[in-house]
Design an enzyme around this catalytic site. Structure first.
Site, PDB file in Angstrom:
ATOM      1  N   LYS A   1       0.983  -0.980  -0.054  1.00  0.00           N
ATOM      2  CA  LYS A   1       0.002  -0.121   0.152  1.00  0.00           C
ATOM      3  C   LYS A   1       0.955   1.346  -0.013  1.00  0.00           C
ATOM      4  O   LYS A   1       2.091   1.249   0.320  1.00  0.00           O
ATOM      5  CB  LYS A   1      -0.974  -0.255   1.275  1.00  0.00           C
ATOM      6  CG  LYS A   1      -2.117  -1.185   1.185  1.00  0.00           C
ATOM      7  CD  LYS A   1      -2.888  -1.062   2.557  1.00  0.00           C
ATOM      8  CE  LYS A   1      -3.906  -2.177   2.458  1.00  0.00           C
ATOM      9  NZ  LYS A   1      -4.932  -2.179   3.710  1.00  0.00           N
TER      10      LYS A   1
ATOM     11  N   TYR B   1     -12.399  -1.935  -3.145  1.00  0.00           N
ATOM     12  CA  TYR B   1     -12.905  -1.932  -1.889  1.00  0.00           C
ATOM     13  C   TYR B   1     -14.364  -2.116  -1.917  1.00  0.00           C
ATOM     14  O   TYR B   1     -15.079  -1.580  -0.780  1.00  0.00           O
ATOM     15  CB  TYR B   1     -12.057  -0.894  -1.105  1.00  0.00           C
ATOM     16  CG  TYR B   1     -10.747  -1.189  -0.621  1.00  0.00           C
ATOM     17  CD1 TYR B   1     -10.471  -2.408   0.083  1.00  0.00           C
ATOM     18  CD2 TYR B   1      -9.781  -0.376  -1.087  1.00  0.00           C
ATOM     19  CE1 TYR B   1      -9.259  -2.490   0.581  1.00  0.00           C
ATOM     20  CE2 TYR B   1      -8.425  -0.586  -0.390  1.00  0.00           C
ATOM     21  CZ  TYR B   1      -8.291  -1.621   0.131  1.00  0.00           C
ATOM     22  OH  TYR B   1      -6.814  -2.068   0.680  1.00  0.00           O
TER      23      TYR B   1
ATOM     24  N   ASN C   1      -1.702  -0.107   7.147  1.00  0.00           N
ATOM     25  CA  ASN C   1      -1.169  -1.233   7.527  1.00  0.00           C
ATOM     26  C   ASN C   1      -0.372  -2.059   6.566  1.00  0.00           C
ATOM     27  O   ASN C   1      -0.342  -3.124   6.360  1.00  0.00           O
ATOM     28  CB  ASN C   1      -2.381  -2.144   7.942  1.00  0.00           C
ATOM     29  CG  ASN C   1      -3.528  -2.501   7.122  1.00  0.00           C
ATOM     30  OD1 ASN C   1      -3.369  -2.094   5.915  1.00  0.00           O
ATOM     31  ND2 ASN C   1      -4.572  -3.003   7.310  1.00  0.00           N
TER      32      ASN C   1
ATOM     33  N   HIS D   1      -1.823  -5.348   1.416  1.00  0.00           N
ATOM     34  CA  HIS D   1      -3.221  -6.121   1.149  1.00  0.00           C
ATOM     35  C   HIS D   1      -2.929  -7.347   0.556  1.00  0.00           C
ATOM     36  O   HIS D   1      -2.045  -7.793  -0.210  1.00  0.00           O
ATOM     37  CB  HIS D   1      -4.085  -5.038   0.111  1.00  0.00           C
ATOM     38  CG  HIS D   1      -5.348  -5.777  -0.300  1.00  0.00           C
ATOM     39  ND1 HIS D   1      -6.492  -6.064   0.270  1.00  0.00           N
ATOM     40  CD2 HIS D   1      -5.121  -6.738  -1.581  1.00  0.00           C
ATOM     41  CE1 HIS D   1      -7.111  -6.802  -0.378  1.00  0.00           C
ATOM     42  NE2 HIS D   1      -6.767  -7.455  -1.441  1.00  0.00           N
TER      43      HIS D   1
ATOM     44  N   GLU E   1      -9.736  -9.865  -7.780  1.00  0.00           N
ATOM     45  CA  GLU E   1      -8.521  -8.779  -7.572  1.00  0.00           C
ATOM     46  C   GLU E   1      -7.379  -9.188  -8.618  1.00  0.00           C
ATOM     47  O   GLU E   1      -6.940  -7.980  -9.336  1.00  0.00           O
ATOM     48  CB  GLU E   1      -8.108  -8.721  -6.223  1.00  0.00           C
ATOM     49  CG  GLU E   1      -9.375  -8.424  -5.191  1.00  0.00           C
ATOM     50  CD  GLU E   1      -8.880  -8.439  -3.725  1.00  0.00           C
ATOM     51  OE1 GLU E   1      -7.740  -9.253  -3.219  1.00  0.00           O
ATOM     52  OE2 GLU E   1      -9.594  -8.443  -2.539  1.00  0.00           O
TER      53      GLU E   1
HETATM   54  N1  UDP Z   1      -9.585  -0.225   7.353  1.00  0.00           N
HETATM   55  C1  UDP Z   1      -9.617   0.772   7.960  1.00  0.00           C
HETATM   56  N2  UDP Z   1     -10.307   1.150   9.080  1.00  0.00           N
HETATM   57  C2  UDP Z   1     -11.036   0.023   9.423  1.00  0.00           C
HETATM   58  C3  UDP Z   1     -11.170  -1.118   9.052  1.00  0.00           C
HETATM   59  C4  UDP Z   1     -10.337  -1.442   7.885  1.00  0.00           C
HETATM   60  O1  UDP Z   1      -8.955   1.731   7.442  1.00  0.00           O
HETATM   61  O2  UDP Z   1     -11.719   0.092  10.618  1.00  0.00           O
HETATM   62  C5  UDP Z   1      -9.011  -0.536   6.053  1.00  0.00           C
HETATM   63  C6  UDP Z   1      -7.513  -1.258   6.356  1.00  0.00           C
HETATM   64  O3  UDP Z   1      -6.614  -0.499   5.448  1.00  0.00           O
HETATM   65  C7  UDP Z   1      -7.865  -2.853   5.838  1.00  0.00           C
HETATM   66  C8  UDP Z   1      -8.892  -2.347   4.646  1.00  0.00           C
HETATM   67  O4  UDP Z   1      -9.545  -1.209   4.973  1.00  0.00           O
HETATM   68  O5  UDP Z   1      -6.767  -3.331   5.275  1.00  0.00           O
HETATM   69  C9  UDP Z   1      -9.588  -3.499   4.303  1.00  0.00           C
HETATM   70  O6  UDP Z   1     -10.266  -4.175   5.325  1.00  0.00           O
HETATM   71  P1  UDP Z   1     -10.297  -5.597   5.436  1.00  0.00           P
HETATM   72  O7  UDP Z   1     -11.167  -5.920   6.638  1.00  0.00           O
HETATM   73  O8  UDP Z   1     -10.882  -6.164   4.289  1.00  0.00           O
HETATM   74  O9  UDP Z   1      -9.028  -5.991   6.079  1.00  0.00           O
HETATM   75  P2  UDP Z   1      -7.765  -6.967   5.297  1.00  0.00           P
HETATM   76  O10 UDP Z   1      -8.279  -7.891   4.556  1.00  0.00           O
HETATM   77  O11 UDP Z   1      -7.071  -5.785   4.689  1.00  0.00           O
HETATM   78  O12 UDP Z   1      -7.160  -7.469   6.600  1.00  0.00           O
END
Ligand code: UDP
Length: 141
Positions: free
Chosen positions: A12, A52, A115, A118, A129
């Site tokens: 990211k 997303y 974080n 992805h 994706e």
């Molecule tokens: N995210 C965020 N705030 C939240 C939850 C998710 O900014 O409260 C963002 C975070 O960057 C995350 C992404 O949305 O990686 C996608 O969320 P998901 O639950 O799909 O997590 P991932 O699959 O990336 O672990």
């Protein structure tokens, strides 16, 4: 042995800005997975919203789209046995403070909105994706 699969992995914008692309790639390669496609790109707004799409309507959606389009990402297709679940394990939990020590998110991130990485969360999202970010002829195996 687990079936050979492909997953969509993306460093990211925070990871790219912080110079952690090589660290992420190194972990993937040292593990033994193969990077079969890779490019650095700016994600257009519409692609970010589609990628997303499952989070549309959630309070963090707009911030997430703004963040993921805020700078270049490094998009990859990674191949290997059980790679979808295994990459999720190497990444660590979405919330870095809940991620197991030694995972990418535990080692390099402190906040959920930035974080680092992805990775697709299952076979359907991996296929979807990969198709969003790569043309079939860009994948070399
Ligand atoms: N995210 C965020 N705030 C939240 C939850 C998710 O900014 O409260 C963002 C975070 O960057 C995350 C992404 O949305 O990686 C996608 O969320 P998901 O639950 O799909 O997590 P991932 O699959 O990336 O672990």
């Amino acid at each position: 042995m687990a079936d050979t699969e492909r997953t969509y992995i993306m460093v990211k914008p925070d990871g790219v800005r912080r110079g952690l692309t090589g660290e992420v790639i190194g972990r993937i390669e040292r593990k033994g997975f193969r990077i079969v496609a890779m490019k650095k790109m700016l994600i257009p707004q519409s692609l970010a919203e589609t990628h997303y799409g499952e989070h549309k309507g959630k309070p963090f959606f707009e911030g997430l789209v703004r963040f993921i389009t805020s700078g270049p990402v490094v998009a990859m297709v990674v191949e290997g046995p059980g790679v979808i679940a295994e990459m999720r394990r190497l990444m660590g939990a979405t919330r870095p403070w809940e991620a197991a020590p030694g995972t990418i998110r535990a080692d390099f991130a402190t906040t959920v909105d930035e974080n680092i990485i992805h990775g697709s969360d299952g076979p359907e999202s991996a296929a979807r994706e990969i198709g969003l970010f790569f043309k079939p002829e860009e994948i070399l195996s």
